[in-house]
Design a protein around this motif. Structure first.
Motif, PDB file in Angstrom:
ATOM      1  N   ARG A   1       4.364   2.252  -8.116  1.00 28.72           N
ATOM      2  CA  ARG A   1       5.161   1.386  -7.235  1.00 28.72           C
ATOM      3  C   ARG A   1       5.178   1.919  -5.804  1.00 28.72           C
ATOM      4  NH1 ARG A   1       8.161   0.927 -12.055  1.00 28.72           N
ATOM      5  NH2 ARG A   1       7.834  -1.166 -12.841  1.00 28.72           N
ATOM      6  N   PHE A   2       5.141   3.261  -5.655  1.00 26.30           N
ATOM      7  CA  PHE A   2       5.049   3.834  -4.295  1.00 26.30           C
ATOM      8  C   PHE A   2       3.702   3.531  -3.657  1.00 26.30           C
ATOM      9  CE2 PHE A   2       8.028   7.454  -5.745  1.00 26.30           C
ATOM     10  CZ  PHE A   2       9.123   6.911  -5.098  1.00 26.30           C
ATOM     11  N   TRP A   3       2.640   3.684  -4.455  1.00 28.89           N
ATOM     12  CA  TRP A   3       1.299   3.822  -3.882  1.00 28.89           C
ATOM     13  C   TRP A   3       0.412   2.574  -3.989  1.00 28.89           C
ATOM     14  CZ3 TRP A   3       0.385   9.035  -6.931  1.00 28.89           C
ATOM     15  CH2 TRP A   3       1.141  10.048  -6.337  1.00 28.89           C
ATOM     16  N   ALA A   4       0.668   1.705  -4.934  1.00 29.75           N
ATOM     17  CA  ALA A   4      -0.315   0.646  -5.216  1.00 29.75           C
ATOM     18  C   ALA A   4      -0.419  -0.351  -4.060  1.00 29.75           C
ATOM     19  CB  ALA A   4       0.069  -0.069  -6.509  1.00 29.75           C
ATOM     20  N   GLU A   5      -1.668  -0.705  -3.721  1.00 31.90           N
ATOM     21  CA  GLU A   5      -1.935  -1.801  -2.783  1.00 31.90           C
ATOM     22  C   GLU A   5      -2.486  -2.947  -3.604  1.00 31.90           C
ATOM     23  OE1 GLU A   5      -4.922  -0.395  -0.134  1.00 31.90           O
ATOM     24  OE2 GLU A   5      -3.730   1.313   0.516  1.00 31.90           O
ATOM     25  N   ILE A   6      -1.768  -4.065  -3.559  1.00 37.27           N
ATOM     26  CA  ILE A   6      -2.174  -5.207  -4.391  1.00 37.27           C
ATOM     27  C   ILE A   6      -2.688  -6.332  -3.513  1.00 37.27           C
ATOM     28  CG2 ILE A   6      -1.381  -6.875  -6.106  1.00 37.27           C
ATOM     29  CD1 ILE A   6      -1.480  -3.957  -7.058  1.00 37.27           C
TER      30      ILE A   6
END
Ligand code: NI
Length: 224
Positions: free
Chosen positions: A219-224
């Motif tokens: 949730r901190f890091w993901a780029e969607i």
């Protein structure tokens, strides 16, 4: 993190793909190289566009994205179409770094991870090692047919000249939901550890905490 993943394709799949490539039409690989990579690239690539090529690409893509270790290590968001390359008669690809952005228009992707999936048995050709050149030194890869090596696309690398037989590989590039290789490695390690705990002890409280941390780091890091 550079990772080798075995048995992505079954021996039956490998042999079917090889037979299809025997009949495939290959063209000069320099067509898809940037201006400086073109100076050191000497290989062949299967012509894009044929119906048979589309089927082969779809089969390899499904095998890769369906592999649990590939998913854990790569966390793919988008992928380039698979490319089938062939090296023979002394063909080689000197040191280069892959283009940071590939594709056109809406199909453009940032290349975070590169992969090479070997299709010919290592004993059937001489040379053709993929060599990565990192601050830790050079490392050479020549894997069994059906196995793949994945490496950060930021890595300088080359393919040694093939002096006997032919080296055919499926290659491609991935934009990951996790851009930073160090963050991808943290997630990979956590995921590996929690799966080992699950196998040994089942769904314990420790497993649940690791699963929660893994989810929340994404949730901190993901780029969607
Ligand atoms: Ni390359």
């Amino acid at each position: 993190m550079i990772l080798c993943i075995g048995n992505i394709l079954t021996p039956e799949q490998v042999s079917r793909i090889r037979t299809a490539l025997d009949d495939g039409q290959f063209e000069d690989g320099r067509k898809t190289a940037g201006w400086h990579a073109r100076l050191v690239k000497n290989n062949e690539q299967m012509a894009s566009g044929s119906a048979q090529g589309r089927e082969l690409r779809a089969e390899v893509e499904a095998a890769l994205t369906g592999h649990p270790v590939f998913q854990m290590a790569v966390r793919p968001r988008r992928m380039t179409p698979i490319l089938f390359s062939r090296y023979r008669d002394g063909m080689t690809y000197g040191n280069h770094v892959d283009d940071p952005v590939m594709g056109r228009g809406d199909n453009r992707i940032r290349t975070d991870i590169s992969f090479t999936l070997f299709l010919d048995d290592p004993d059937s050709y001489d040379g053709g090692e993929l060599v990565t050149d990192t601050t830790a030194g050079e490392q050479s890869y020549k894997l069994p047919a059906g196995s793949a090596v994945i490496y950060p696309s930021s890595t300088l690398h080359r393919v040694e000249p093939v002096t006997r037989g032919q080296r055919r590989v499926a290659i491609g590039w991935i934009q990951s939901t996790i851009r930073d290789p160090a963050q991808r490695e943290v997630l990979f390690d956590l995921d590996t550890a929690r799966r080992q705990i699950f196998e040994r002890e089942g769904k314990t409280a420790e497993f649940d905490l690791l699963t929660k941390s893994l989810a929340n780091l994404q949730r901190f890091w993901a780029e969607i």
